[in-house]
Design a protein around this motif. Structure first.
Motif: not given
Length: 95
Positions: A9-20, A82-87
């Motif tokens: 939940q914490e990491q998804i909150g930091k990733l624009d546009g991503w969801k679980l 980490r990969e999601a941030h790169e994408f």
């Protein structure tokens, strides 16, 4: 090592546009035209090779959907994050 629910939940909150979604991280990227989406997929492929970790990719005209999880671990790990941030960074450069 799998991330805990709190970490997810914490990491998804930091990733624009991503969801679980059903044990994976998912994001849809929308482009102004088909070829920009394809250029983005080329960037995703290069990033994925560097990580030796590959997402599921769906191309639907101007929309590219990426789905990340670590099959060997049975869920989402720090590598996926980490990969999601790169994408996301590649998307900002490509669009």
């Amino acid at each position: 090592m799998l991330l805990t629910e709190g970490e997810l939940q914490e990491q998804i909150g930091k990733l624009d546009g991503w969801k679980l979604d059903d044990g994976a991280m998912v994001r849809k990227y929308v482009f102004s035209d088909f070829m920009k989406g394809i250029a983005f997929v080329d960037e995703v492929a290069a990033i994925s090779e560097a990580f030796a970790h590959h997402p599921h990719i769906t191309i639907d005209y101007k929309t590219v959907t990426l789905r990340l999880s670590t099959g060997e671990e049975g869920g989402i790990t720090a590598l996926d994050v980490r990969e999601a941030h790169e994408f996301n960074e590649a998307f900002e450069k490509t669009r």
